[in-house]
Design a protein around this motif. Structure first.
Motif, PDB file in Angstrom:
ATOM      1  N   ASP A 121      49.220  18.019  59.755  1.00 24.88           N
ATOM      2  CA  ASP A 121      48.750  17.413  58.552  1.00 24.88           C
ATOM      3  C   ASP A 121      47.675  18.302  57.860  1.00 24.88           C
ATOM      4  O   ASP A 121      48.039  18.339  56.475  1.00 24.88           O
ATOM      5  CB  ASP A 121      47.974  15.903  58.754  1.00 24.88           C
ATOM      6  N   GLU A 122      46.863  18.856  58.420  1.00 25.12           N
ATOM      7  CA  GLU A 122      46.149  19.695  57.680  1.00 25.12           C
ATOM      8  C   GLU A 122      46.925  21.157  57.191  1.00 25.12           C
ATOM      9  O   GLU A 122      46.537  21.479  56.137  1.00 25.12           O
ATOM     10  CB  GLU A 122      44.842  20.145  58.850  1.00 25.12           C
ATOM     11  N   ILE A 123      47.496  21.267  58.125  1.00 25.11           N
ATOM     12  CA  ILE A 123      48.477  22.657  57.679  1.00 25.11           C
ATOM     13  C   ILE A 123      49.174  22.570  56.432  1.00 25.11           C
ATOM     14  O   ILE A 123      49.222  23.248  55.444  1.00 25.11           O
ATOM     15  CB  ILE A 123      49.456  23.082  58.723  1.00 25.11           C
ATOM     16  N   GLY A 128      49.871  23.100  50.611  1.00 23.46           N
ATOM     17  CA  GLY A 128      50.184  22.581  49.308  1.00 23.46           C
ATOM     18  C   GLY A 128      49.065  22.821  48.355  1.00 23.46           C
ATOM     19  O   GLY A 128      49.382  22.256  47.174  1.00 23.46           O
ATOM     20  N   ALA A 129      47.923  23.289  48.656  1.00 23.95           N
ATOM     21  CA  ALA A 129      46.913  23.479  47.800  1.00 23.95           C
ATOM     22  C   ALA A 129      47.166  24.589  46.923  1.00 23.95           C
ATOM     23  O   ALA A 129      47.709  25.549  47.107  1.00 23.95           O
ATOM     24  CB  ALA A 129      45.663  23.691  48.817  1.00 23.95           C
ATOM     25  N   ASP A 133      43.510  29.595  50.634  1.00 16.71           N
ATOM     26  CA  ASP A 133      42.628  30.024  51.236  1.00 16.71           C
ATOM     27  C   ASP A 133      41.334  29.343  51.126  1.00 16.71           C
ATOM     28  O   ASP A 133      40.661  28.991  52.262  1.00 16.71           O
ATOM     29  CB  ASP A 133      42.222  31.430  50.589  1.00 16.71           C
ATOM     30  N   VAL A 134      40.998  28.589  50.097  1.00 22.67           N
ATOM     31  CA  VAL A 134      39.637  27.917  49.789  1.00 22.67           C
ATOM     32  C   VAL A 134      39.987  26.505  50.522  1.00 22.67           C
ATOM     33  O   VAL A 134      39.008  26.069  51.444  1.00 22.67           O
ATOM     34  CB  VAL A 134      39.678  27.435  48.400  1.00 22.67           C
ATOM     35  N   ALA A 135      41.410  26.084  50.573  1.00 21.78           N
ATOM     36  CA  ALA A 135      41.717  24.570  51.399  1.00 21.78           C
ATOM     37  C   ALA A 135      41.466  25.054  52.985  1.00 21.78           C
ATOM     38  O   ALA A 135      40.910  24.072  53.471  1.00 21.78           O
ATOM     39  CB  ALA A 135      42.795  24.252  51.070  1.00 21.78           C
ATOM     40  N   PHE A 136      41.559  26.172  53.488  1.00 18.76           N
ATOM     41  CA  PHE A 136      41.545  26.402  54.742  1.00 18.76           C
ATOM     42  C   PHE A 136      39.869  26.306  55.164  1.00 18.76           C
ATOM     43  O   PHE A 136      39.427  25.790  56.113  1.00 18.76           O
ATOM     44  CB  PHE A 136      42.280  27.816  55.275  1.00 18.76           C
TER      45      PHE A 136
END
Length: 184
Positions: A121-123, A128-129, A133-136
């Motif tokens: 789900d996180e991946i 999709g962001a 890089d920022v979402a990770f």
């Protein structure tokens, strides 16, 4: 409350080293590079500022360490704090219950690392962001702040540490290149 210093190079190290307690000065000077020394001093000074602002405590804090090495305030065991730093900034969170904080620089997105530490789900959300890089880094700081709250540090199973109901506060500063998340 969260405190961040992203003006690390403006610290007057001579003055700062002269006012902080000797144990913290020695800890800072053990860092090989000046930037590490600056970050260590900056994090400690943020804690001092937070204690003055939030609790009216003016003396410099003295640490003791828990079972897993997490520091606590020797003279104020009912005040909780956590410190973090990256190349760009130092951060501190303080409160009346266990807290955790992590600050990380926004770095190049590495799919192999994402797959190693994030669940499906996180991946999907990261990929999709607009800025994967920022979402990770946001997810990473959430996970690390959670684990630092308990004092146990990074877990072997980072994929499944988040429940989804944790009271996180995240600050993203793309201009300075960092993400900071606190579990409050």
């Amino acid at each position: 409350m969260i405190y961040i210093n992203d003006q690390i190079n403006q610290i007057d190290m001579r003055q700062a080293l002269a006012v902080i307690p000797s144990y913290r000065r020695e800890q800072a000077l053990r860092f090989k590079h000046e930037q590490g020394q600056r970050l260590c001093v900056a994090a400690y000074l943020l804690l001092h500022e937070a204690l003055m602002t939030e609790y009216g405590i003016t003396e410099y804090p003295r640490f003791e360490y828990g079972e897993h090495g997490k520091p606590f305030l020797a003279d104020y065991p009912d005040i909780y704090f956590n410190l973090s730093h990256c190349q760009a900034a130092a951060a501190c969170v303080i409160g009346d219950h266990p807290v955790g904080i992590d600050i990380e620089q926004i770095t190049r997105y590495k799919e192999s690392l994402v797959r190693y530490v994030m669940n499906e789900d996180e991946i999907a959300e990261i990929n999709g962001a607009l800025r994967p890089d920022v979402a990770f880094i946001k997810y990473w700081t959430m996970k690390e702040a959670l684990m630092k709250t308990s004092g146990q540090g990074i877990s072997n199973d980072m994929k499944n540490v988040l429940r989804g109901d944790e009271p996180f506060v995240t600050i993203i500063n793309q201009a300075k290149g960092y993400v900071c998340t606190a579990l409050m």
